[in-house]
Scaffold this motif. Structure first.
Motif, PDB file in Angstrom:
ATOM      1  N   ASP A 104      11.716  -2.638  -5.450  1.00 29.17           N
ATOM      2  CA  ASP A 104      10.700  -2.610  -6.004  1.00 29.17           C
ATOM      3  C   ASP A 104       9.740  -2.389  -5.431  1.00 29.17           C
ATOM      4  OD1 ASP A 104       8.707  -4.134  -7.260  1.00 29.17           O
ATOM      5  OD2 ASP A 104      10.032  -5.169  -8.777  1.00 29.17           O
ATOM      6  N   PRO A 105       8.853  -1.585  -5.029  1.00 28.69           N
ATOM      7  CA  PRO A 105       7.833  -1.434  -4.571  1.00 28.69           C
ATOM      8  C   PRO A 105       6.757  -2.990  -4.647  1.00 28.69           C
ATOM      9  CG  PRO A 105       7.016  -0.069  -6.185  1.00 28.69           C
ATOM     10  CD  PRO A 105       8.528  -0.854  -6.462  1.00 28.69           C
ATOM     11  N   GLY A 110      13.326  -8.856   1.720  1.00 24.30           N
ATOM     12  CA  GLY A 110      13.649 -10.224   1.617  1.00 24.30           C
ATOM     13  C   GLY A 110      13.775 -10.323   0.261  1.00 24.30           C
ATOM     14  N   GLN A 111      12.293 -10.910  -0.053  1.00 24.11           N
ATOM     15  CA  GLN A 111      12.525 -11.426  -1.546  1.00 24.11           C
ATOM     16  C   GLN A 111      12.777 -10.634  -2.383  1.00 24.11           C
ATOM     17  OE1 GLN A 111       8.337 -10.324  -2.384  1.00 24.11           O
ATOM     18  NE2 GLN A 111       8.024 -12.405  -2.561  1.00 24.11           N
ATOM     19  N   GLN A 150       8.828  -7.182   5.127  1.00 23.84           N
ATOM     20  CA  GLN A 150       8.031  -5.846   4.932  1.00 23.84           C
ATOM     21  C   GLN A 150       8.329  -5.055   3.661  1.00 23.84           C
ATOM     22  OE1 GLN A 150       9.261  -3.083   8.532  1.00 23.84           O
ATOM     23  NE2 GLN A 150       7.626  -3.965   9.598  1.00 23.84           N
ATOM     24  N   TYR A 151       6.820  -4.066   2.786  1.00 21.17           N
ATOM     25  CA  TYR A 151       7.767  -3.756   1.957  1.00 21.17           C
ATOM     26  C   TYR A 151       8.572  -1.875   1.959  1.00 21.17           C
ATOM     27  CZ  TYR A 151       4.304  -6.991  -0.464  1.00 21.17           C
ATOM     28  OH  TYR A 151       3.867  -7.802  -0.609  1.00 21.17           O
ATOM     29  N   PRO A 152       8.816  -1.672   0.735  1.00 18.57           N
ATOM     30  CA  PRO A 152       9.756  -0.202   1.129  1.00 18.57           C
ATOM     31  C   PRO A 152       9.607   0.976   1.997  1.00 18.57           C
ATOM     32  CG  PRO A 152      10.408  -1.889  -1.288  1.00 18.57           C
ATOM     33  CD  PRO A 152       9.271  -2.295  -0.572  1.00 18.57           C
ATOM     34  N   HIS A 153       8.111   0.731   0.720  1.00 15.97           N
ATOM     35  CA  HIS A 153       7.279   2.062   1.920  1.00 15.97           C
ATOM     36  C   HIS A 153       6.985   2.012   3.357  1.00 15.97           C
ATOM     37  CE1 HIS A 153       3.676  -1.195   1.959  1.00 15.97           C
ATOM     38  NE2 HIS A 153       3.493  -0.200   2.395  1.00 15.97           N
ATOM     39  N   GLN A 154       7.346   0.813   3.686  1.00 12.50           N
ATOM     40  CA  GLN A 154       7.610   0.473   5.537  1.00 12.50           C
ATOM     41  C   GLN A 154       8.185   0.875   6.150  1.00 12.50           C
ATOM     42  OE1 GLN A 154       5.648  -3.229   5.087  1.00 12.50           O
ATOM     43  NE2 GLN A 154       4.207  -3.006   6.591  1.00 12.50           N
ATOM     44  N   PHE A 155       9.733   1.934   5.557  1.00 12.17           N
ATOM     45  CA  PHE A 155      10.421   2.034   5.719  1.00 12.17           C
ATOM     46  C   PHE A 155      10.885   3.393   5.563  1.00 12.17           C
ATOM     47  CE2 PHE A 155      11.552  -2.713   4.994  1.00 12.17           C
ATOM     48  CZ  PHE A 155      12.572  -3.032   5.809  1.00 12.17           C
ATOM     49  N   SER A 156      11.744   3.790   6.391  1.00 13.34           N
ATOM     50  CA  SER A 156      12.374   5.912   6.327  1.00 13.34           C
ATOM     51  C   SER A 156      12.660   5.249   4.876  1.00 13.34           C
ATOM     52  CB  SER A 156      12.926   6.264   7.490  1.00 13.34           C
ATOM     53  OG  SER A 156      13.935   5.299   8.271  1.00 13.34           O
TER      54      SER A 156
END
Length: 324
Positions: A104-105, A110-111, A150-156
């Motif tokens: 979920d973006p 962590g949440q 951090q949010y999913p978009h901050q991961f490769s």
């Protein structure tokens, strides 16, 4: 031989479309043991992902599981009822093809991990956050505590897939169904994800059903492989045997289409024709219109899986060899 963790027998999935019933999976049967990786391979439309969805109880109308038995960890499970709800997530985890759609973006990693952990395990918020950091670290994400926020978009892409694997592991399941987990990744990251799954399988005794169209991934990761065609398992056996001495003409065609570093070819081989539509599956063996070895009964009667050396293949050639 010890009892398998999962045994599936006669799985059948149908779709009702415009008053007609189309059979998408027909008599799919296999077993998998604890600590084993079973590959499921075939062309697009062969029924690989649908098999995984049926085992997770994720077939939506107009589709339905119309037949089949499933035994999980010694207990019978109703594939056509609500039996999968209690197993999904807690005992059977899932890794999906596109991590961006699986995460979920709007929520931090962590949440999402904490919510999953607390849904299935009796943990406080603090305990769940500590466990979430451990899961990220276990799946190879550095500085795990900080990355929880951090949010999913901050991961490769590769790191997002590791997060999805961490989510699948959160409730400490016995089985993971991984549907094309490396498709959206480059080759080097694919290898890292496959090695991670193999390591977790060995360390935790996890069983993994690895769904893919890539025979290279199958050869690298799996103990056994089931080859599917037109909603049916046409060959199943140890990976080495299936790769080096395929017994079904379709499997031979798949292997011949893979480029070789040892044999120089002007052109890659191909399997002529296309997989039939659900409303046009021919009688007998569904592969016979494309098969170079088709003979007598192939277009009349459908073969069951027959003993074929180290594997089992749904091909009349092996009945003829026995009688010869």
């Amino acid at each position: 031989m010890s009892q398998p963790l999962l045994a599936v027998e006669g799985l059948r999935v149908e779709f009702r479309v415009d008053g007609s019933i189309l059979t998408a999976l027909d008599n799919v049967s296999f077993t998998i043991g604890a600590g084993e990786i079973l590959g499921v391979v075939g062309e697009s439309g062969a029924g690989k992902s649908l098999t995984g969805a049926a085992l997770l109880g994720l077939i939506d109308p107009p589709g339905r599981v119309s037949a089949g038995r499933m035994q999980f960890d010694g207990q019978m499970v109703d594939l056509r009822g609500d039996g999968m709800i209690a197993l999904r997530g807690r005992h059977i985890g899932a890794i999906f093809q596109d991590p961006l759609t699986a995460l979920d973006p709007l929520f931090t990693v962590g949440q999402q991990l904490v919510e999953t952990l607390r849904m299935h395990l009796p943990l406080s918020a603090r305990q769940a956050r500590l466990r979430a950091a451990e899961l990220l670290q276990e799946t190879g994400i550095a500085d795990a505590e900080a990355r929880l926020d951090q949010y999913p978009h901050q991961f490769s892409g590769g790191m997002r897939q590791r997060v999805v694997i961490a989510l699948a592991l959160a409730a400490q399941p016995q089985l993971i169904i991984a549907d094309e987990p490396t498709t959206a990744l480059d080759v080097s990251v694919q290898s890292q994800v496959i090695l991670l799954l193999k390591r977790l399988c060995g360390e935790r005794g996890l069983a993994v059903i690895l769904i893919t169209h890539d025979m290279g991934v199958i050869a690298q990761a799996c103990d056994r492989v089931a080859v599917m065609y037109s909603g049916r398992v046409v060959e199943i056996g140890p990976v080495r045997s299936v790769v080096q001495a395929p017994a079904h003409p379709y499997t031979r065609g798949l292997m011949a289409a893979i480029p070789s570093t040892k044999v120089r070819r002007k052109r890659l081989q191909q399997i002529d024709g296309t997989m039939p539509r659900l409303d046009a599956i021919p009688p007998g063996c569904a592969f016979h219109p494309r098969c170079p070895d088709a003979f007598g009964p192939c277009d009349v009667e459908r073969p069951d899986l027959l003993e074929a050396g180290q594997t089992r293949a749904a091909c009349w050639l092996h009945r003829r060899e026995k009688s010869a």
